[in-house]
Design an enzyme around this catalytic site. Structure first.
Site, PDB file in Angstrom:
ATOM      1  N   ARG A  65      48.532  21.174  30.809  1.00  0.00           N
ATOM      2  CA  ARG A  65      48.241  22.613  30.792  1.00  0.00           C
ATOM      3  C   ARG A  65      48.288  23.218  32.183  1.00  0.00           C
ATOM      4  NH1 ARG A  65      43.290  22.288  26.539  1.00  0.00           N
ATOM      5  NH2 ARG A  65      44.584  22.365  24.677  1.00  0.00           N
TER       6      ARG A  65
ATOM      7  N   LYS B 249      43.676  16.036   9.091  1.00  0.00           N
ATOM      8  CA  LYS B 249      43.254  16.811   7.923  1.00  0.00           C
ATOM      9  C   LYS B 249      44.372  17.674   7.351  1.00  0.00           C
ATOM     10  CE  LYS B 249      38.368  17.325   8.782  1.00  0.00           C
ATOM     11  NZ  LYS B 249      37.322  18.311   9.019  1.00  0.00           N
TER      12      LYS B 249
ATOM     13  N   GLY C 249      46.984  18.761  20.466  1.00  0.00           N
ATOM     14  CA  GLY C 249      46.341  18.007  21.551  1.00  0.00           C
ATOM     15  C   GLY C 249      46.594  16.514  21.435  1.00  0.00           C
TER      16      GLY C 249
ATOM     17  N   GLY D  74      46.309  24.950  17.874  1.00  0.00           N
ATOM     18  CA  GLY D  74      45.978  25.955  16.861  1.00  0.00           C
ATOM     19  C   GLY D  74      46.840  27.198  16.984  1.00  0.00           C
TER      20      GLY D  74
HETATM   21  P1  ADP Z   1      46.874  17.181  16.772  1.00  0.00           P
HETATM   22  O1  ADP Z   1      45.746  17.277  17.772  1.00  0.00           O
HETATM   23  O2  ADP Z   1      48.113  16.628  17.374  1.00  0.00           O
HETATM   24  O3  ADP Z   1      47.082  18.447  16.013  1.00  0.00           O
HETATM   25  P2  ADP Z   1      45.102  16.114  14.771  1.00  0.00           P
HETATM   26  O4  ADP Z   1      43.923  16.537  15.596  1.00  0.00           O
HETATM   27  O5  ADP Z   1      45.368  16.824  13.513  1.00  0.00           O
HETATM   28  O6  ADP Z   1      46.427  16.093  15.673  1.00  0.00           O
HETATM   29  O7  ADP Z   1      44.934  14.584  14.362  1.00  0.00           O
HETATM   30  C1  ADP Z   1      44.819  13.556  15.311  1.00  0.00           C
HETATM   31  C2  ADP Z   1      43.826  12.518  14.865  1.00  0.00           C
HETATM   32  O8  ADP Z   1      44.166  12.035  13.580  1.00  0.00           O
HETATM   33  C3  ADP Z   1      43.805  11.330  15.790  1.00  0.00           C
HETATM   34  O9  ADP Z   1      42.511  11.176  16.325  1.00  0.00           O
HETATM   35  C4  ADP Z   1      44.203  10.155  14.901  1.00  0.00           C
HETATM   36  O10 ADP Z   1      43.488   8.971  15.174  1.00  0.00           O
HETATM   37  C5  ADP Z   1      43.799  10.671  13.536  1.00  0.00           C
HETATM   38  N1  ADP Z   1      44.528   9.967  12.475  1.00  0.00           N
HETATM   39  C6  ADP Z   1      45.848   9.913  12.278  1.00  0.00           C
HETATM   40  N2  ADP Z   1      46.149   9.130  11.225  1.00  0.00           N
HETATM   41  C7  ADP Z   1      44.975   8.661  10.745  1.00  0.00           C
HETATM   42  C8  ADP Z   1      44.604   7.804   9.662  1.00  0.00           C
HETATM   43  N3  ADP Z   1      45.536   7.275   8.865  1.00  0.00           N
HETATM   44  N4  ADP Z   1      43.294   7.549   9.471  1.00  0.00           N
HETATM   45  C9  ADP Z   1      42.365   8.100  10.275  1.00  0.00           C
HETATM   46  N5  ADP Z   1      42.639   8.907  11.307  1.00  0.00           N
HETATM   47  C10 ADP Z   1      43.926   9.192  11.546  1.00  0.00           C
HETATM   48 MG    MG Z   2      43.614  17.122  17.587  1.00  0.00          MG
END
Ligand code: ADP
Ligand code: MG
Length: 391
Positions: A36, A197, A348, A372
């Site tokens: 960033r 999620k 992130g 976001g």
């Molecule tokens: P980003 O920040 O890139 O948008 P998210 O915050 O949505 O991504 O998701 C990232 C998190 O999801 C990480 O901490 C990762 O460990 C978790 N994650 C990914 N796949 C799984 C899984 N199968 N079970 C549990 N946690 C998971």
């Molecule tokens: Mg995240």
């Protein structure tokens, strides 16, 4: 979408209030990742070159609208000073007499970092009185904090009611690249969604229904899809109350476009010592946790990525923080890095995963600084901090 840029402004001796997103990850007094910060440098450099006195605003962490010493931005000022190769004057507030006094006789090209905007309750409440106080010490306002553009806070939106407002170079670039994805994406267009999620990702999935040719679904998101198909998911993380959301998407999406993992790397517990065991998506044992996409799915996903001309990626394919479950994310990351397609990444954890895998940012067309904010922009939502910057 066209924004009012700073390129043609004459700023000699002008005080510019510059909102950046310098909410850097800091652990044990050490900045963990400077993405960033680096992304913000071109705007600071340009403003200095134009002879402006640059007063920088940022939020940092969640101090909850009150002063907490651990959320002071002193370390960020040091990192900024080092990156710019010039002195950065750090002040202990972002409004008030102190700021007025200390910035009244600075030389053109000076850089000041004001204290965390979130020490004031008026920031998140978008309080007009606080916005006016912020505006008081400057001649004009520049917003380069794309990562905070989806929030109507005093330092991102409120202040624009009291100062002439412009978009910084990063803000312009983010909007330009992301707009391209909405209007003129070349086919085959591949959207890769992973992470924790489904509710944070379903908006973008739905937005690109009928526009993207391929949807690659990984992460715990995929677990929810598997559960929605009626298969057992053992002890895996999934959203039981969102099965209908996954089902509705699967029904609306053409069958050949929806790529769900056929196999998963699993373990009976989440630990650094765990060994990955592979299971088919319809045979997950009761005691297992699905933690990554399996080898067959990796191959299938990589094949799709190879064909793509446009790629959006948000969300890791698995629990990448543990090596044994980072293979899926690695396979996808390397395939996207190799691809000649227009590739846009955000989130992130996605960016963290890329850095962890030693891939360079240059291997991707654009790494969005907004998680976001990128998702909301691509969902077609109006970002409150962007509206005042429209040309
Ligand atoms: P980003 O920040 O890139 O948008 P998210 O915050 O949505 O991504 O998701 C990232 C998190 O999801 C990480 O901490 C990762 O460990 C978790 N994650 C990914 N796949 C799984 C899984 N199968 N079970 C549990 N946690 C998971
Ligand atoms: Mg995240």
């Amino acid at each position: 979408m066209k924004l009012k840029g700073i390129q043609n402004l004459d700023l000699t001796g002008k005080k510019v209030l510059l909102r950046l997103d310098l909410n850097l990850p800091i652990k044990g007094g050490v900045v963990q990742d400077k993405t960033r910060l680096t992304a913000a440098l071109p705007t600071v450099d340009l403003l200095r070159k134009k002879g402006a006195i640059v007063l920088i605003l940022t939020h940092y962490g969640r101090p909850g609208g009150a002063f907490h010493p651990e959320f002071k931005v002193d370390l960020i000022a040091e990192a900024l000073s080092e990156a710019l190769g010039t002195e950065v004057l750090k002040l202990d507030d972002c409004i008030g007499e102190l700021v007025e006094e200390k910035t009244s006789s600075l030389e053109p090209g000076s850089v000041v970092l004001l204290e965390n905007t979130r020490f004031h309750p008026g920031e998140k409440k978008n309080d007009p009185l606080f916005s006016k106080e912020l505006a008081k010490n400057a001649d004009l306002y520049v917003n380069d904090a794309f990562g905070a553009a989806h929030r109507a806070h005093a330092s991102t939106e409120g202040v624009t009611h009291y100062l002439e407002s412009y978009a910084g170079l990063l803000m312009q670039k983010e909007v330009e690249v992301l707009s391209k994805l909405l209007s003129e994406a070349e086919s085959p267009f591949c959207l890769i969604a992973g992470g924790a999620k489904i509710d944070t990702k379903i908006g973008i999935l739905n937005q690109f229904l009928g526009k993207a040719d391929d949807f690659l679904i990984g992460g715990a998101l995929a677990n929810t899809f598997v559960a929605a198909q009626g298969h057992p998911v053992g002890k895996s993380l999934y959203q039981e109350d969102k099965l209908n959301v996954a089902q509705a998407f699967a029904e609306s999406c053409p069958e050949q476009s929806l790529h769900l993992p056929d196999d998963f790397a699993c373990a009976s517990e989440i630990s650094e010592e765990a060994h990955a065991l592979n299971f088919g998506s319809d045979e997950i044992p009761d005691d297992q946790i699905m933690l990554d996409i399996g080898p067959d799915s990796q191959e299938a996903f990589v094949d799709v990525i190879r064909q793509a001309k446009t790629i959006i990626w948000n969300g890791p394919m698995g629990f990448y923080e543990i090596d044994a479950f980072s293979e899926g994310t690695r396979a996808v990351a390397e395939a996207v890095a190799k691809s000649e397609a227009l590739s846009v990444l955000g989130g992130g954890d996605t960016i963290d995963a890329i850095a962890k895998m030693g891939l360079s940012v240059d291997q991707f067309s654009h790494i969005s600084t907004g998680g976001g904010a990128m998702l909301e922009f691509l969902e077609g939502k109006t970002l409150p901090a962007l509206t005042p910057l429209l040309a």
